[in-house]
Enzyme design. Structure first.
Site, mmCIF file in Angstrom:
data_model
loop_
_atom_site.group_PDB
_atom_site.id
_atom_site.type_symbol
_atom_site.label_atom_id
_atom_site.label_comp_id
_atom_site.label_asym_id
_atom_site.label_seq_id
_atom_site.Cartn_x
_atom_site.Cartn_y
_atom_site.Cartn_z
ATOM 1 N N ASP A 37 46.125 27.859 51.491
ATOM 2 C CA ASP A 37 45.563 29.153 51.885
ATOM 3 C C ASP A 37 45.575 30.030 50.631
ATOM 4 O O ASP A 37 46.648 30.376 50.119
ATOM 5 C CB ASP A 37 46.443 29.760 52.990
ATOM 6 N N TYR A 126 31.320 42.585 53.489
ATOM 7 C CA TYR A 126 31.322 41.290 52.776
ATOM 8 C C TYR A 126 31.016 41.513 51.291
ATOM 9 O O TYR A 126 31.723 41.020 50.414
ATOM 10 C CB TYR A 126 30.289 40.363 53.420
HETATM 11 N N1 LIG Z 1 26.663 30.716 52.280
HETATM 12 C C1 LIG Z 1 25.859 31.451 51.533
HETATM 13 O O1 LIG Z 1 24.676 31.634 51.857
HETATM 14 C C2 LIG Z 1 26.369 32.074 50.262
HETATM 15 C C3 LIG Z 1 25.502 32.896 49.522
HETATM 16 C C4 LIG Z 1 25.970 33.448 48.329
HETATM 17 C C5 LIG Z 1 27.245 33.182 47.886
HETATM 18 N N2 LIG Z 1 28.069 32.399 48.618
HETATM 19 C C6 LIG Z 1 29.430 32.167 48.116
HETATM 20 O O2 LIG Z 1 29.524 30.798 47.765
HETATM 21 C C7 LIG Z 1 30.843 30.330 48.033
HETATM 22 C C8 LIG Z 1 30.780 29.104 48.929
HETATM 23 O O3 LIG Z 1 30.138 29.452 50.149
HETATM 24 P P1 LIG Z 1 29.943 28.388 51.328
HETATM 25 O O4 LIG Z 1 28.643 28.688 51.957
HETATM 26 O O5 LIG Z 1 30.276 27.030 50.849
HETATM 27 O O6 LIG Z 1 31.086 28.903 52.319
HETATM 28 P P2 LIG Z 1 31.666 28.150 53.589
HETATM 29 O O7 LIG Z 1 30.832 26.990 53.951
HETATM 30 O O8 LIG Z 1 31.951 29.221 54.599
HETATM 31 O O9 LIG Z 1 33.042 27.583 53.016
HETATM 32 C C9 LIG Z 1 34.136 28.410 52.716
HETATM 33 C C10 LIG Z 1 35.374 27.578 52.933
HETATM 34 O O10 LIG Z 1 36.523 28.378 52.612
HETATM 35 C C11 LIG Z 1 37.471 28.180 53.641
HETATM 36 N N3 LIG Z 1 38.429 29.277 53.693
HETATM 37 C C12 LIG Z 1 38.343 30.434 54.403
HETATM 38 N N4 LIG Z 1 39.474 31.168 54.219
HETATM 39 C C13 LIG Z 1 40.268 30.459 53.376
HETATM 40 C C14 LIG Z 1 41.546 30.669 52.832
HETATM 41 N N5 LIG Z 1 42.260 31.768 53.117
HETATM 42 N N6 LIG Z 1 42.077 29.725 52.003
HETATM 43 C C15 LIG Z 1 41.380 28.602 51.709
HETATM 44 N N7 LIG Z 1 40.162 28.333 52.211
HETATM 45 C C16 LIG Z 1 39.605 29.262 53.035
HETATM 46 C C17 LIG Z 1 36.636 28.079 54.892
HETATM 47 O O11 LIG Z 1 37.387 27.553 55.949
HETATM 48 P P3 LIG Z 1 36.953 27.995 57.468
HETATM 49 O O12 LIG Z 1 35.572 27.475 57.676
HETATM 50 O O13 LIG Z 1 38.005 27.307 58.284
HETATM 51 O O14 LIG Z 1 37.020 29.488 57.491
HETATM 52 C C18 LIG Z 1 35.527 27.137 54.408
HETATM 53 O O15 LIG Z 1 35.913 25.785 54.479
HETATM 54 C C19 LIG Z 1 31.596 31.522 48.615
HETATM 55 O O16 LIG Z 1 32.261 32.197 47.579
HETATM 56 C C20 LIG Z 1 30.512 32.424 49.154
HETATM 57 O O17 LIG Z 1 30.908 33.776 49.183
HETATM 58 C C21 LIG Z 1 27.651 31.837 49.787
#
Ligand SMILES: NC(=O)c1ccc[n+]([C@@H]2O[C@H](COP(=O)([O-])OP(=O)(O)OC[C@H]3O[C@@H](n4cnc5c(N)ncnc54)[C@H](OP(=O)(O)O)[C@@H]3O)[C@@H](O)[C@H]2O)c1
Length: 283
Positions: A37, A126
């Site tokens: 975490d 966010y």
């Molecule tokens: N998705 C988009 O469209 C988007 C766009 C721009 C930038 N980003 C950025 O790109 C990055 C990756 O995004 P993504 O889409 O791959 O996100 P994602 O699919 O939501 O994955 C995030 C992961 O982090 C885990 N997590 C949450 N809280 C945590 C904690 N306290 N400790 C450790 N792990 C934790 C989540 O677990 P749970 O699922 O169990 O919560 C999930 O497995 C992030 O920084 C996001 O802000 C994303």
């Protein structure tokens, strides 16, 4: 000693990074919230000190944009303060910290694609929490801040899957927002670019998105077309959805710096979408 440590490794980008690293023969270890975490400073220090990675890529995030409005304290802890823990731990072992960030640090009112030098002005909880994460990442001696946008990746919860689910459920019509534009981006292309940037010693802030831009309506229309469906896609305005968080009307990111660093741009988002759908439909 591990080359690469990925946090949030069960998320769509984390998975893509581990997959691309494996294909490139890079030794990598992933941790998600069940094993690390990132809000736990002691645990972060312990795991990073044990692994002694050369590079830490932080993909852990609270990404539910609307939920962040009601749970801003949680968003600040995961997206903001946890990055300070990772920065301190990276410094302890001399690792490069790669922090993933978002187009949502911008208000989207500039009326042109944002450059890395533009001053962030988020309009959602966010966006504010991710901006706090950007500032925390900058405290690491060696850091690379990667802003990306509108992600779709294998095994992820994303917009493409949401549209597919509606079609699979027999929707007669789709209603999709047509007054927000951005850069749809495939996690596999992004993961490859992140590792390439690391390889080339890039530092500071870099915008990494697939080439081209569209609206959510444009993206949905392309998904429907590629899936061979004739379900109509009706354009609606953002207000019609009544979502908790405000979204930037135009959060397109300029990739001029990326192109300078890598000598090429990422493939067009339509090409990326085609590759994603091919794989998703083969599952
Ligand atoms: N998705 C988009 O469209 C988007 C766009 C721009 C930038 N980003 C950025 O790109 C990055 C990756 O995004 P993504 O889409 O791959 O996100 P994602 O699919 O939501 O994955 C995030 C992961 O982090 C885990 N997590 C949450 N809280 C945590 C904690 N306290 N400790 C450790 N792990 C934790 C989540 O677990 P749970 O699922 O169990 O919560 C999930 O497995 C992030 O920084 C996001 O802000 C994303």
């Amino acid at each position: 000693m591990t080359d690469l440590m990925v946090t949030g490794s069960e998320g769509q980008l984390g998975r893509a990074l581990l997959e691309v690293a494996a294909a490139c023969g890079i030794e990598a270890e992933g941790h998600d919230v069940d094993t690390l975490d990132v809000t736990d400073a002691g645990a972060v220090r312990e795991v990073v000190s044990w692994l002694k990675p050369r590079v830490v890529v932080n993909c852990a995030a609270f990404t539910a944009v609307d939920a962040c409005e009601e749970r801003e304290a949680e968003a600040a802890a995961v997206n903001g303060r946890a990055v300070a823990h990772l920065a301190a731990a990276s410094d302890l072992v001399g690792a490069l910290l790669v922090q993933m960030s978002t187009d949502y640090v911008f208000s989207g009112s500039a009326g042109r694609p944002y450059a890395e030098s533009d001053v962030p002005d988020p309009i959602s909880a966010y966006g504010r929490s991710k901006l706090a994460g950007e500032r925390a990442a900058a405290s690491a001696r060696e850091h690379l801040l990667v802003r990306t946008a509108w992600l779709f990746g294998n095994g992820g919860r994303n917009f493409v899957e949401a549209i597919k689910r509606q079609l699979d459920g027999g929707a007669a019509e789709l209603r999709v927002v047509a007054d927000q534009s951005g850069n749809p981006t495939y996690c596999t292309d992004l993961a490859e670019a992140v590792l390439e940037l690391v390889d080339r010693g890039a530092r500071g802030t870099v915008h990494v998105v697939n080439a081209g831009s569209t609206t959510w309506h444009g993206l949905a229309t392309e998904i429907v077309r590629r899936l061979g469906s004739d379900v109509p896609v009706r354009a609606i305005r953002s207000e019609a959805l009544g979502l908790a968080a405000a979204r930037p009307p135009c959060s397109e990111l300029s990739t001029a710096r990326l192109e300078e660093l890598l000598g090429h741009r990422l493939p067009d988002w339509r090409d990326a979408l085609g590759r994603y759908l091919e794989r998703a439909c083969a599952r």
